[in-house]
Write a protein that holds these residues in place. Sequence first.
Motif, PDB file in Angstrom:
ATOM      1  N   ASP A  43       0.734  -1.102   0.090  1.00  0.00           N
ATOM      2  CA  ASP A  43       0.032   0.142   0.038  1.00  0.00           C
ATOM      3  C   ASP A  43       0.852   1.152  -0.018  1.00  0.00           C
ATOM      4  O   ASP A  43       0.579   2.433  -0.595  1.00  0.00           O
ATOM      5  CB  ASP A  43      -1.074   0.041   1.296  1.00  0.00           C
ATOM      6  CG  ASP A  43      -1.937  -0.951   1.123  1.00  0.00           C
ATOM      7  OD1 ASP A  43      -2.090  -1.413  -0.146  1.00  0.00           O
ATOM      8  OD2 ASP A  43      -2.706  -1.206   2.179  1.00  0.00           O
ATOM      9  N   ILE A  44       1.957   1.209   1.031  1.00  0.00           N
ATOM     10  CA  ILE A  44       3.068   2.558   0.828  1.00  0.00           C
ATOM     11  C   ILE A  44       3.613   2.653  -0.520  1.00  0.00           C
ATOM     12  O   ILE A  44       3.534   3.840  -0.817  1.00  0.00           O
ATOM     13  CB  ILE A  44       3.764   2.261   2.009  1.00  0.00           C
ATOM     14  CG1 ILE A  44       3.287   2.127   3.306  1.00  0.00           C
ATOM     15  CG2 ILE A  44       5.104   3.350   1.752  1.00  0.00           C
ATOM     16  CD1 ILE A  44       4.015   2.044   4.515  1.00  0.00           C
ATOM     17  N   ARG A  45       4.030   1.671  -1.082  1.00  0.00           N
ATOM     18  CA  ARG A  45       4.580   1.616  -2.495  1.00  0.00           C
ATOM     19  C   ARG A  45       3.538   2.223  -3.450  1.00  0.00           C
ATOM     20  O   ARG A  45       3.969   3.068  -4.360  1.00  0.00           O
ATOM     21  CB  ARG A  45       5.204   0.447  -2.977  1.00  0.00           C
ATOM     22  CG  ARG A  45       6.388  -0.050  -2.276  1.00  0.00           C
ATOM     23  CD  ARG A  45       7.179  -1.213  -3.097  1.00  0.00           C
ATOM     24  NE  ARG A  45       6.343  -2.317  -3.214  1.00  0.00           N
ATOM     25  CZ  ARG A  45       6.130  -3.426  -2.232  1.00  0.00           C
ATOM     26  NH1 ARG A  45       6.890  -3.281  -0.843  1.00  0.00           N
ATOM     27  NH2 ARG A  45       5.310  -4.328  -2.183  1.00  0.00           N
ATOM     28  N   ARG A  46       2.427   1.773  -3.651  1.00  0.00           N
ATOM     29  CA  ARG A  46       1.039   2.239  -4.327  1.00  0.00           C
ATOM     30  C   ARG A  46       0.759   3.633  -4.257  1.00  0.00           C
ATOM     31  O   ARG A  46       1.121   4.601  -5.075  1.00  0.00           O
ATOM     32  CB  ARG A  46      -0.095   1.472  -4.157  1.00  0.00           C
ATOM     33  CG  ARG A  46      -1.208   1.685  -5.028  1.00  0.00           C
ATOM     34  CD  ARG A  46      -2.311   0.960  -4.883  1.00  0.00           C
ATOM     35  NE  ARG A  46      -2.769   0.699  -3.450  1.00  0.00           N
ATOM     36  CZ  ARG A  46      -3.409   1.517  -2.678  1.00  0.00           C
ATOM     37  NH1 ARG A  46      -3.954   2.909  -3.559  1.00  0.00           N
ATOM     38  NH2 ARG A  46      -3.904   1.535  -1.630  1.00  0.00           N
ATOM     39  N   LEU A  47       0.806   3.925  -2.931  1.00  0.00           N
ATOM     40  CA  LEU A  47       0.367   5.489  -2.557  1.00  0.00           C
ATOM     41  C   LEU A  47       1.786   6.367  -2.880  1.00  0.00           C
ATOM     42  O   LEU A  47       1.688   7.517  -3.410  1.00  0.00           O
ATOM     43  CB  LEU A  47       0.245   5.679  -1.074  1.00  0.00           C
ATOM     44  CG  LEU A  47      -1.158   4.947  -0.637  1.00  0.00           C
ATOM     45  CD1 LEU A  47      -1.315   5.060   0.974  1.00  0.00           C
ATOM     46  CD2 LEU A  47      -2.155   5.790  -1.138  1.00  0.00           C
ATOM     47  N   LYS A  48       2.851   5.742  -2.641  1.00  0.00           N
ATOM     48  CA  LYS A  48       4.073   6.698  -3.085  1.00  0.00           C
ATOM     49  C   LYS A  48       4.002   7.063  -4.628  1.00  0.00           C
ATOM     50  O   LYS A  48       4.550   8.018  -5.059  1.00  0.00           O
ATOM     51  CB  LYS A  48       5.461   6.090  -2.665  1.00  0.00           C
ATOM     52  CG  LYS A  48       5.754   6.205  -1.389  1.00  0.00           C
ATOM     53  CD  LYS A  48       7.142   5.784  -0.782  1.00  0.00           C
ATOM     54  CE  LYS A  48       7.336   5.805   0.774  1.00  0.00           C
ATOM     55  NZ  LYS A  48       8.651   5.633   1.082  1.00  0.00           N
ATOM     56  N   LYS A  49       3.725   5.858  -5.427  1.00  0.00           N
ATOM     57  CA  LYS A  49       3.638   5.904  -6.850  1.00  0.00           C
ATOM     58  C   LYS A  49       2.469   7.003  -7.190  1.00  0.00           C
ATOM     59  O   LYS A  49       2.821   7.962  -8.219  1.00  0.00           O
ATOM     60  CB  LYS A  49       3.316   4.463  -7.390  1.00  0.00           C
ATOM     61  CG  LYS A  49       3.710   4.500  -8.924  1.00  0.00           C
ATOM     62  CD  LYS A  49       3.390   3.084  -9.257  1.00  0.00           C
ATOM     63  CE  LYS A  49       3.884   2.980 -10.505  1.00  0.00           C
ATOM     64  NZ  LYS A  49       3.860   1.422 -11.207  1.00  0.00           N
ATOM     65  N   LYS A  50       1.425   6.752  -6.508  1.00  0.00           N
ATOM     66  CA  LYS A  50       0.353   7.856  -6.958  1.00  0.00           C
ATOM     67  C   LYS A  50       0.743   9.143  -6.486  1.00  0.00           C
ATOM     68  O   LYS A  50       0.545  10.143  -7.184  1.00  0.00           O
ATOM     69  CB  LYS A  50      -1.024   7.408  -6.274  1.00  0.00           C
ATOM     70  CG  LYS A  50      -2.204   8.270  -6.458  1.00  0.00           C
ATOM     71  CD  LYS A  50      -3.358   7.452  -6.190  1.00  0.00           C
ATOM     72  CE  LYS A  50      -4.541   7.980  -6.735  1.00  0.00           C
ATOM     73  NZ  LYS A  50      -5.635   6.925  -6.792  1.00  0.00           N
TER      74      LYS A  50
END
Length: 130
Positions: A43-50
Motif C-alpha cells: 500500500d505504501i509503495r502504491r501510494l508513493k507511486k500515486k
Amino acid sequence: MVKMKLREREDTTDNMIELEGEIKKLQMAVRAKEDVVVAKDADIRRLKKKQEELKKFRYVLGDRIKNYAGQMKPRDDQAKDLKEQIAKTNETLDHYRAENEGLEGRAAELSLHIDQLQKKVTANMKRMNS
C-alpha cells in the motif's frame, strides 16, 4: 523413584507439547503480522507511486496556469485599450450629434431666410413689372 521420574518425564513431555503448541500459535501470529506488514508495504509503495503521479500533474497544471495567466494579461490590456477607444468614439459621436443638431437648426434658419428672400424677390419682381 522410578515412578517419580516417569511422572516428571510425563510432566516435562506435556509441558513440551504445550510449549510447542504455543510456539506454533505464536508462529502463526507472526506470519499473520508479516502478511499485514507486506500488505502495508505494498500500500505504501502504491501510494508513493500515486503521489509521484500527482506531483507531475501538479507541475503540469501549475505550468498551464502560468501560461494562461500570461495569455490573459495581453488580452486584458487589449480589452482595456478597446474600452478606451469605445469611450473616445462615443465622445466623438456625441460631439458630432451636438454639431449636427446645431447645423440642423442653422439650416432651418437659413431655409426660412431663403423663403423670406424669395418672397421679397417675388414681391420686387411684381413691383417692377407693374
